[in-house]
Design an enzyme around this catalytic site. Structure first.
Site, mmCIF file in Angstrom:
data_model
loop_
_atom_site.group_PDB
_atom_site.id
_atom_site.type_symbol
_atom_site.label_atom_id
_atom_site.label_comp_id
_atom_site.label_asym_id
_atom_site.label_seq_id
_atom_site.Cartn_x
_atom_site.Cartn_y
_atom_site.Cartn_z
ATOM 1 N N GLU A 176 0.838 -1.211 0.000
ATOM 2 C CA GLU A 176 0.000 0.000 0.000
ATOM 3 C C GLU A 176 0.870 1.257 0.000
ATOM 4 O OE1 GLU A 176 -2.889 -0.416 -0.867
ATOM 5 O OE2 GLU A 176 -3.088 -2.531 -0.387
ATOM 6 N N HIS A 210 1.918 2.090 -3.370
ATOM 7 C CA HIS A 210 0.952 2.902 -4.129
ATOM 8 C C HIS A 210 1.138 4.400 -3.827
ATOM 9 C CE1 HIS A 210 -1.257 -0.225 -6.074
ATOM 10 N NE2 HIS A 210 -1.683 -0.791 -4.964
HETATM 11 ZN ZN LIG Z 1 -2.562 -2.604 -4.626
#
Ligand SMILES: [Zn+2]
Length: 242
Positions: free
Chosen positions: A108, A111
């Protein structure tokens, strides 16, 4: 073989033959995600780092600041929200010092890093997210109407709209693979996880990536089905039969 003999039967046969492997892949991917996540959620990482700490470590390693890390409810609901620049981690990730938690949290954070550095595919994905949401809802209704009303124009419009959804899923693939790659490279480079732990995290992330591949394939298959129906109707008309 005359044109008009190519009808729904052939379209359906092709669809169902391809449906089985795609369905099996989807089930396999889902089982892999659940299995690996459960397995590596029982393995405490040696540095005792929680998911939240791991996310912050990845951000720091990339010199990314100003990203929030918050808790969210549910299982495997972890995500990064670019609208409020926050990484949301679920209960079994946020405060858990496991190999699985570190892997998911780092992904995450990957990202967040993509947005911070302006990674091309993530920019494209953001640019088409609204269009995709609209297309997804509209395509369902228009395809149904096209089928029921026997309207080739509507069917074609539905196919185009559904194509937008499939394109979005296609663009999602490099975004997901790249987030995992960044995560694993960072965890390795910063010695956050040791080799055996890293392989566990890799398994969790690979399985997650496979679910995106399966989702794209099932959409492409759905798209193929509508295209085959569209073509069979065109041929039926040309063959003088409705
Ligand atoms: Zn992802």
């Amino acid at each position: 073989m005359p044109y008009y003999s190519y009808g729904y039967e052939s379209a359906n046969t092709i669809y169902f033959i391809l449906l089985i492997p795609v369905l099996l892949l989807s089930l396999y991917a889902q089982a892999q995600v659940n299995g690996n996540f459960s397995k590596y959620s029982k393995v405490t990482n040696r540095r005792g780092l929680t998911g939240a700490q791991a996310a912050e470590a990845v951000l720091r390693a990339h010199g990314v600041t100003g990203v929030g890390v918050a808790r969210c409810s549910g299982r495997l609901t972890d995500h990064y929200d670019p609208r409020n620049n926050t990484i949301f981690l679920s209960d079994s990730v946020y405060g858990a010092a496991t190999v699985a938690a570190v892997g998911v949290a780092a992904h995450e954070a990957g990202h967040a890093v993509q947005y911070a550095v302006g990674y091309g595919p993530v920019k494209l994905r953001s640019a088409i997210v609204k269009t995709t949401q609209f297309s997804s809802q509209a395509s369902f209704i228009i395809l149904m109407l096209g089928l029921i009303l026997y309207s080739q124009t509507m069917l074609l419009l539905g196919i185009v709209l559904f194509g937008v959804v499939a394109f979005f899923q296609f663009v999602t693939l490099p975004v997901e693979f790249n987030a995992s790659r960044r995560a694993l490279e960072t965890l390795e480079g910063t010695h956050t996880l040791e080799d055996d732990e890293l392989s566990g995290a890799r398994k969790v992330l690979r399985a997650a990536a496979l679910t995106y591949v399966a989702a794209l394939l099932s959409s492409l298959l759905q798209l193929l089905r509508y295209v085959l129906i569209f073509l069979s109707r065109s041929n039926n008309r040309r063959g003088g039969r409705r």
